[in-house]
Design a protein around this motif. Structure first.
Motif, PDB file in Angstrom:
ATOM      1  N   LYS A 173     -10.406  72.731 -95.118  1.00  0.00           N
ATOM      2  CA  LYS A 173     -10.974  73.229 -93.851  1.00  0.00           C
ATOM      3  C   LYS A 173     -12.472  73.479 -93.989  1.00  0.00           C
ATOM      4  N   LEU A 174     -12.836  74.098 -95.109  1.00  0.00           N
ATOM      5  CA  LEU A 174     -14.263  74.401 -95.303  1.00  0.00           C
ATOM      6  C   LEU A 174     -15.079  73.121 -95.426  1.00  0.00           C
ATOM      7  N   VAL A 175     -14.525  72.124 -96.137  1.00  0.00           N
ATOM      8  CA  VAL A 175     -15.242  70.854 -96.299  1.00  0.00           C
ATOM      9  C   VAL A 175     -15.360  70.160 -94.940  1.00  0.00           C
ATOM     10  N   ALA A 176     -14.284  70.200 -94.172  1.00  0.00           N
ATOM     11  CA  ALA A 176     -14.311  69.579 -92.836  1.00  0.00           C
ATOM     12  C   ALA A 176     -15.318  70.294 -91.943  1.00  0.00           C
ATOM     13  N   GLY A 177     -15.315  71.616 -92.025  1.00  0.00           N
ATOM     14  CA  GLY A 177     -16.250  72.412 -91.214  1.00  0.00           C
ATOM     15  C   GLY A 177     -17.688  72.073 -91.536  1.00  0.00           C
ATOM     16  N   GLN A 178     -17.930  71.784 -92.803  1.00  0.00           N
ATOM     17  CA  GLN A 178     -19.287  71.483 -93.233  1.00  0.00           C
ATOM     18  C   GLN A 178     -19.741  70.118 -92.727  1.00  0.00           C
ATOM     19  N   ALA A 179     -18.771  69.186 -92.609  1.00  0.00           N
ATOM     20  CA  ALA A 179     -19.109  67.819 -92.180  1.00  0.00           C
ATOM     21  C   ALA A 179     -19.515  67.776 -90.717  1.00  0.00           C
ATOM     22  N   GLN A 180     -19.070  68.803 -89.937  1.00  0.00           N
ATOM     23  CA  GLN A 180     -19.350  68.779 -88.495  1.00  0.00           C
ATOM     24  C   GLN A 180     -20.825  69.017 -88.179  1.00  0.00           C
ATOM     25  N   GLN A 239     -19.528  77.237 -99.323  1.00  0.00           N
ATOM     26  CA  GLN A 239     -19.534  78.682 -99.549  1.00  0.00           C
ATOM     27  C   GLN A 239     -18.144  79.210 -99.227  1.00  0.00           C
ATOM     28  N   ILE A 240     -17.486  79.818-100.192  1.00  0.00           N
ATOM     29  CA  ILE A 240     -16.158  80.372 -99.944  1.00  0.00           C
ATOM     30  C   ILE A 240     -16.283  81.872 -99.699  1.00  0.00           C
ATOM     31  N   PRO A 241     -15.788  82.352 -98.550  1.00  0.00           N
ATOM     32  CA  PRO A 241     -15.873  83.788 -98.282  1.00  0.00           C
ATOM     33  C   PRO A 241     -14.854  84.537 -99.138  1.00  0.00           C
ATOM     34  N   PHE A 242     -15.275  84.994-100.303  1.00  0.00           N
ATOM     35  CA  PHE A 242     -14.324  85.618-101.215  1.00  0.00           C
ATOM     36  C   PHE A 242     -14.922  86.867-101.835  1.00  0.00           C
ATOM     37  N   SER A 278      -7.661  65.361 -97.255  1.00  0.00           N
ATOM     38  CA  SER A 278      -8.098  64.259 -98.102  1.00  0.00           C
ATOM     39  C   SER A 278      -7.487  64.383 -99.500  1.00  0.00           C
ATOM     40  N   GLU A 279      -7.006  63.249 -99.975  1.00  0.00           N
ATOM     41  CA  GLU A 279      -6.389  63.209-101.303  1.00  0.00           C
ATOM     42  C   GLU A 279      -7.416  63.551-102.396  1.00  0.00           C
ATOM     43  N   ALA A 280      -8.650  63.161-102.150  1.00  0.00           N
ATOM     44  CA  ALA A 280      -9.698  63.419-103.142  1.00  0.00           C
ATOM     45  C   ALA A 280      -9.899  64.919-103.333  1.00  0.00           C
ATOM     46  N   ILE A 281      -9.824  65.661-102.235  1.00  0.00           N
ATOM     47  CA  ILE A 281      -9.988  67.119-102.328  1.00  0.00           C
ATOM     48  C   ILE A 281      -8.836  67.712-103.135  1.00  0.00           C
ATOM     49  N   ARG A 282      -7.609  67.258-102.799  1.00  0.00           N
ATOM     50  CA  ARG A 282      -6.441  67.777-103.507  1.00  0.00           C
ATOM     51  C   ARG A 282      -6.567  67.536-105.014  1.00  0.00           C
TER      52      ARG A 282
END
Lengths: 88, 402
Positions: free
Chosen positions: A81-88, A54-57, A2-6
């Motif tokens: 990827k993390l944002v997409a994972g959260q939407a699922q 949550q970023i695993p860092f 998504s362009e918004a994320i970028r």
């Protein structure tokens, strides 16, 4: 991606680097941009707050956890990827 | 200059409720780090720590005392009681006037802060207990120790993050050495294992989720602990005249400031403190057999500390024994140097070097003898205890067998 994320990730990195968003390019590393380890931790925090993720860092081993911080582009990709994972 | 000796020691920490049980755990290489237990722990991403489990304040203190004693004060009083009992000292008259207490502490009454913030912010209450301020202030522990033992000389609290206890004990040492005081209770305490205390550390992204593995190539951060250790420092002739048992002599102390970064350690700052403590003791690097390392288990500290030790000791660094007991009791922040001084006393008195447990893989950047996983017997005449704080403030103590 998504362009918004970028755009949002670029804004966060630009703020940390004290640069204009237009000065940030995808292939740059955080080191190129003058962001040190504390700046990195602050960027991660800002990204987590912006996207409610949550970023695993762990600063002891930034490569661990699968969140690739090699360049601005890999960070955008990892956040997407993390944002997409959260939407699922 | 007066000589300074230790004639009493007391502690409560994740390894044990007194000195002998702590020595036993350290000699066995037992890990005191476990699942944290307190309110809202499920909202933390870090859920381990060196917590004092099963602590019941009500069996030790009455209701009026508990109203005034935060957990960090309770721990300090428990440790001070053991130390004073061992020393056999009773502070009255001139001795009381010439004796004081200097404790290290970083977070103050963090459980009190946490509970009362919850009360006013989360529960919306508009009234707090009248003793919130005297309970949470950083000097509460030192003040209650002074009141309990009638210590009327110089007394205060030192707060230099992870070096607080070493800075505190250094001041106590200086005061007796200079002739300003006869006895000083010194050490430190910390009780930061509550939701707010751990949440704040989580933010830094330097905490391990599984274990504190100092110097191991696969180390992934620090683990918090809690507790206290308090010592009786006494002027040597005074101790000898009354036939006191001497646990060790404090022979040197040095402190330096990196003046460079608020969190990243500096090799030069650490090395200057280590070399300074040896010099202050009137000794050379060859005299030192053991170093209780700061050894937090973070990537940055451990490699910087090893580089600093190598700088000071040169080729002799290979003969040194170095261990981090934080692997067992966790990082007690403002109380850590005090609990770690116990490992130094055990090395001098019993000839047992506490190990660095959780060690799995050599790190070329930490290529020193870190006494991995199992305690070792060694004849130690002189040892050092390192503490390097956030903010770049370093404090190193040197002890000698008497």
């Amino acid at each position: 991606m998504s362009e918004a994320i970028r755009i949002k990730v670029f804004e966060i990195i630009a703020e940390q680097a004290v640069l204009d968003v237009s000065d940030i390019s995808p292939e740059q590393t955080l080191e190129d941009l003058g962001i040190d380890s504390m700046g990195l931790v602050e960027s991660i925090f800002a990204i987590e707050e912006a996207f409610d993720i949550q970023i695993p860092f762990n600063a002891n081993d930034p490569r661990q956890g699968g969140f690739d911080i090699s360049t601005v582009a890999t960070i955008v990709e990892a956040v997407s990827k993390l944002v997409a994972g959260q939407a699922q | 200059m007066k000589r300074v000796v230790i004639t009493g020691a007391g502690t409560i920490n994740a390894l044990g409720g007194d000195v002998s049980s702590t020595f036993e755990a350290m000699a066995e290489g037992r890990c005191g780090i476990s699942q944290l237990e307190f309110r809202d722990v499920d909202r933390l991403s870090i859920s381990i720590g060196g917590q004092v489990h099963g602590w019941d304040a009500e069996t030790t203190f009455n209701r009026q005392q508990i109203a005034l004693y935060d957990r960090f004060t309770q721990f300090a009083l428990v440790a001070a009681k053991q130390a004073v009992a061992q020393s056999g000292l009773v502070f009255t008259g001139e001795l009381a006037a010439r004796s004081g207490v200097i404790l290290g502490n970083s977070g103050g009454g963090m459980n009190t802060l946490d509970d009362n913030y919850r009360s006013v912010y989360e529960d919306g209450k508009n009234r707090v207990h009248p003793f919130v301020v005297p309970k949470l202030m950083n000097n509460a522990a030192a003040s209650h120790v002074s009141m309990t033992y009638n210590l009327k000389g110089p007394s205060f609290t030192v707060s230099t993050a992870c070096a607080s206890s070493n800075h505190a004990m250094g001041q106590a040492f200086y005061m007796i050495r200079s002739g300003m005081a006869t006895c000083m209770l010194s050490g430190g305490s910390e009780a930061m294992l509550c939701f707010g205390g751990v949440k704040a550390w989580e933010g830094l992204r330097v905490m391990s989720k599984d274990a504190c593995r100092p110097f191991s190539a696969d180390r992934n951060g620090m683990v918090q602990g809690e507790g206290a250790a308090v010592f009786v420092f006494e002027e040597y002739e005074h101790a000898r005249a009354r036939g006191a048992e001497i646990l060790a002599e404090v022979v040197g102390f040095a402190m330096t400031s990196d003046a460079s970064d608020i969190v990243m350690p500096s090799k030069q700052g650490a090395a200057r403190a280590i070399a300074g403590a040896i010099q202050d003791a009137g000794l050379g690097p060859d005299n030192v057999a053991y170093i209780n390392a700061h050894g937090t288990g973070t990537a940055a500290n451990d490699k910087t500390e090893c580089a600093a030790i190598s700088d000071v000791f040169g080729a002799g660094a290979d003969q040194l024994l170095i261990s981090s007991t934080k692997s067992m009791h966790g990082h007690l922040i403002g109380g850590t140097g005090a609990v770690e001084l116990l490992a130094c006393i055990m090395a001098l008195k019993d000839g047992v070097i506490a190990p660095t447990i959780g060690y799995r893989e050599p790190d070329p950047e930490c290529a020193l003898d870190v006494v991995p996983n199992e305690a070792r017997e060694a004849d130690v005449e002189v040892c050092l205890s390192n503490a390097f704080a956030f903010g770049g403030l370093n404090a190193v103590i040197a002890l000698r067998r008497v």
